[in-house]
Design a protein around this motif. Structure first.
Motif, PDB file in Angstrom:
ATOM      1  N   GLY A 295       7.297   4.921  -6.491  1.00  0.00           N
ATOM      2  CA  GLY A 295       6.212   5.378  -5.897  1.00  0.00           C
ATOM      3  C   GLY A 295       5.415   4.161  -5.171  1.00  0.00           C
ATOM      4  N   TYR A 296       5.107   3.169  -5.820  1.00  0.00           N
ATOM      5  CA  TYR A 296       4.179   2.354  -5.170  1.00  0.00           C
ATOM      6  C   TYR A 296       4.872   1.476  -4.020  1.00  0.00           C
ATOM      7  N   ARG A 297       6.308   1.592  -4.172  1.00  0.00           N
ATOM      8  CA  ARG A 297       7.096   0.813  -2.954  1.00  0.00           C
ATOM      9  C   ARG A 297       7.297   1.630  -1.666  1.00  0.00           C
ATOM     10  N   GLN A 298       6.619   2.853  -1.712  1.00  0.00           N
ATOM     11  CA  GLN A 298       6.640   3.598  -0.477  1.00  0.00           C
ATOM     12  C   GLN A 298       5.273   3.100   0.435  1.00  0.00           C
ATOM     13  N   ALA A 299       4.585   2.084  -0.003  1.00  0.00           N
ATOM     14  CA  ALA A 299       3.380   1.814   0.708  1.00  0.00           C
ATOM     15  C   ALA A 299       4.053   0.807   2.046  1.00  0.00           C
ATOM     16  N   SER A 300       3.188   0.866   3.071  1.00  0.00           N
ATOM     17  CA  SER A 300       3.826   0.026   4.424  1.00  0.00           C
ATOM     18  C   SER A 300       3.784  -1.478   3.930  1.00  0.00           C
ATOM     19  N   ILE A 301       2.691  -1.640   3.245  1.00  0.00           N
ATOM     20  CA  ILE A 301       2.407  -3.117   2.745  1.00  0.00           C
ATOM     21  C   ILE A 301       2.194  -3.245   1.601  1.00  0.00           C
ATOM     22  N   ILE A 302       2.404  -4.308   0.983  1.00  0.00           N
ATOM     23  CA  ILE A 302       2.330  -4.424  -0.738  1.00  0.00           C
ATOM     24  C   ILE A 302       1.521  -5.794  -0.859  1.00  0.00           C
ATOM     25  N   ILE A 303       0.574  -5.870  -1.266  1.00  0.00           N
ATOM     26  CA  ILE A 303      -0.457  -7.083  -1.521  1.00  0.00           C
ATOM     27  C   ILE A 303      -0.429  -7.504  -3.145  1.00  0.00           C
ATOM     28  N   ASP A 304      -0.098  -8.645  -3.294  1.00  0.00           N
ATOM     29  CA  ASP A 304      -0.078  -9.147  -4.758  1.00  0.00           C
ATOM     30  C   ASP A 304      -1.757  -9.697  -4.855  1.00  0.00           C
ATOM     31  N   ALA A 305      -2.532  -8.931  -5.668  1.00  0.00           N
ATOM     32  CA  ALA A 305      -3.865  -9.061  -5.742  1.00  0.00           C
ATOM     33  C   ALA A 305      -4.302 -10.093  -7.071  1.00  0.00           C
ATOM     34  N   SER A 306      -3.228 -10.380  -7.615  1.00  0.00           N
ATOM     35  CA  SER A 306      -3.465 -11.020  -8.904  1.00  0.00           C
ATOM     36  C   SER A 306      -4.457 -12.468  -8.576  1.00  0.00           C
ATOM     37  N   LYS A 307      -3.955 -13.260  -7.641  1.00  0.00           N
ATOM     38  CA  LYS A 307      -4.684 -14.479  -7.476  1.00  0.00           C
ATOM     39  C   LYS A 307      -5.638 -14.571  -6.264  1.00  0.00           C
TER      40      LYS A 307
ATOM     41  N   GLY B  19      -2.344   8.916   7.258  1.00  0.00           N
ATOM     42  CA  GLY B  19      -2.713   7.419   6.831  1.00  0.00           C
ATOM     43  C   GLY B  19      -1.904   6.340   6.527  1.00  0.00           C
ATOM     44  N   VAL B  20      -2.220   5.236   6.456  1.00  0.00           N
ATOM     45  CA  VAL B  20      -1.230   4.418   6.241  1.00  0.00           C
ATOM     46  C   VAL B  20      -1.366   3.705   4.580  1.00  0.00           C
ATOM     47  N   LEU B  21      -0.407   3.459   4.063  1.00  0.00           N
ATOM     48  CA  LEU B  21      -0.417   3.375   2.376  1.00  0.00           C
ATOM     49  C   LEU B  21      -0.593   1.714   2.248  1.00  0.00           C
ATOM     50  N   ILE B  22      -1.529   1.371   1.774  1.00  0.00           N
ATOM     51  CA  ILE B  22      -1.347  -0.372   1.155  1.00  0.00           C
ATOM     52  C   ILE B  22      -1.564  -0.104  -0.484  1.00  0.00           C
ATOM     53  N   CYS B  23      -0.540  -1.002  -0.864  1.00  0.00           N
ATOM     54  CA  CYS B  23      -0.285  -0.974  -2.188  1.00  0.00           C
ATOM     55  C   CYS B  23      -0.986  -2.409  -2.494  1.00  0.00           C
ATOM     56  N   LEU B  24      -1.667  -2.188  -3.748  1.00  0.00           N
ATOM     57  CA  LEU B  24      -2.394  -3.670  -4.410  1.00  0.00           C
ATOM     58  C   LEU B  24      -1.377  -3.677  -5.533  1.00  0.00           C
ATOM     59  N   THR B  25      -1.146  -4.742  -5.935  1.00  0.00           N
ATOM     60  CA  THR B  25      -0.284  -5.076  -7.352  1.00  0.00           C
ATOM     61  C   THR B  25      -0.951  -6.159  -7.798  1.00  0.00           C
ATOM     62  N   ALA B  26      -0.681  -6.290  -9.104  1.00  0.00           N
ATOM     63  CA  ALA B  26      -1.177  -7.565 -10.036  1.00  0.00           C
ATOM     64  C   ALA B  26      -0.156  -7.531 -11.213  1.00  0.00           C
ATOM     65  N   GLU B  27      -0.154  -8.729 -11.910  1.00  0.00           N
ATOM     66  CA  GLU B  27       0.434  -8.929 -12.831  1.00  0.00           C
ATOM     67  C   GLU B  27       0.119  -8.260 -14.090  1.00  0.00           C
ATOM     68  N   PRO B  28       0.950  -7.912 -14.839  1.00  0.00           N
ATOM     69  CA  PRO B  28       0.643  -6.898 -16.113  1.00  0.00           C
ATOM     70  C   PRO B  28      -0.587  -7.516 -17.128  1.00  0.00           C
ATOM     71  N   GLU B  29      -0.760  -8.797 -16.980  1.00  0.00           N
ATOM     72  CA  GLU B  29      -1.585  -9.612 -17.837  1.00  0.00           C
ATOM     73  C   GLU B  29      -3.058  -9.426 -17.107  1.00  0.00           C
ATOM     74  N   VAL B  30      -2.891  -9.563 -15.908  1.00  0.00           N
ATOM     75  CA  VAL B  30      -4.196  -9.562 -15.076  1.00  0.00           C
ATOM     76  C   VAL B  30      -4.686  -8.069 -15.396  1.00  0.00           C
ATOM     77  N   ILE B  31      -3.892  -7.150 -15.153  1.00  0.00           N
ATOM     78  CA  ILE B  31      -4.278  -5.647 -15.296  1.00  0.00           C
ATOM     79  C   ILE B  31      -4.707  -5.185 -16.626  1.00  0.00           C
ATOM     80  N   LEU B  32      -4.026  -6.088 -17.724  1.00  0.00           N
ATOM     81  CA  LEU B  32      -4.664  -5.873 -19.024  1.00  0.00           C
ATOM     82  C   LEU B  32      -6.267  -6.438 -19.192  1.00  0.00           C
ATOM     83  N   ALA B  33      -6.355  -7.674 -18.798  1.00  0.00           N
ATOM     84  CA  ALA B  33      -7.511  -8.326 -18.699  1.00  0.00           C
ATOM     85  C   ALA B  33      -8.703  -7.345 -18.033  1.00  0.00           C
TER      86      ALA B  33
END
Ligand code: S3P
Length: 172
Positions: free
Chosen positions: A139-151, A95-109
């Motif tokens: 761990g998360y940084r080992q993904a092939s691509i990282i997408i900021d999902a916050s917005k 598989g190819v790993l894709i990491c979704l990220t978000a700001e802590p405030e978004v995660i909390l909400a």
């Protein structure tokens, strides 16, 4: 084509994105949390409260090992899948790993009111979220691509991933 594996913290939209992505690619969608619940015959928060986190991680490892051997899947994982390096190694085999990220405030909400997420059910969830983000960053940084999902909307995230799939950027 390889499996698409979505990793990332709780509340970053892995499941919602994964379902649409699978539909568009004609792949089957699996969520490791669902498979763990099937295996344990109880909800995840019950596994945590009855047997503790380490037991949950063992079940998670077993399920990850199993799905890593299958093909044509979009796999959504639990936020803590990266705490075991062995999981990352297994998921990368097919598989190819894709990491979704978000700001802590978004995660909390998105997670604070959710009784089904035991790791943020505590007095100061923001503190815990920030600690876990730091612990898991490697761990998360080992993904092939990282997408900021916050917005981004779910559809926008799916489009971004599909663009890369069609340009074959995610096949290697
Ligand atoms: C966890 C995330 C959850 C679930 C479990 C533990 C974590 O999955 O696997 O509650 O350690 O971050 P989601 O990321 O789908 O919420």
């Amino acid at each position: 084509m390889k499996n698409i594996v979505l990793i990332g913290f709780m509340g970053t939209g892995k499941t919602a994105v994964g379902k649409i992505l699978a539909e568009k690619l004609g792949f089957k969608f699996v969520d490791t949390d669902d498979l763990i619940e099937e295996e344990a015959k109880m909800a995840i928060y019950e596994v945590f409260s009855k047997y503790g986190e380490e037991y949950f991680r063992e079940l998670e490892k077993k399920v990850v090992d199993r799905v890593s051997k299958l093909k044509n899947l979009v796999i959504a994982t639990g936020g803590g899948v990266v705490v075991k390096q062995e999981n990352i190694k297994n998921l990368k085999k097919n598989g190819v790993l894709i990491c979704l990220t978000a700001e802590p405030e978004v995660i909390l909400a998105r997670t604070a009111k959710d009784a089904h997420r035991p790791l943020v059910k505590m007095a100061d969830p923001m503190k815990r979220i920030k600690e876990l983000l730091v612990e898991r960053e490697r761990g998360y940084r080992q993904a092939s691509i990282i997408i900021d999902a916050s917005k981004l909307s779910t559809e926008e995230i799916v489009s971004k991933i599909l663009e890369k799939v069609y340009r074959r950027e995610l096949n290697g």
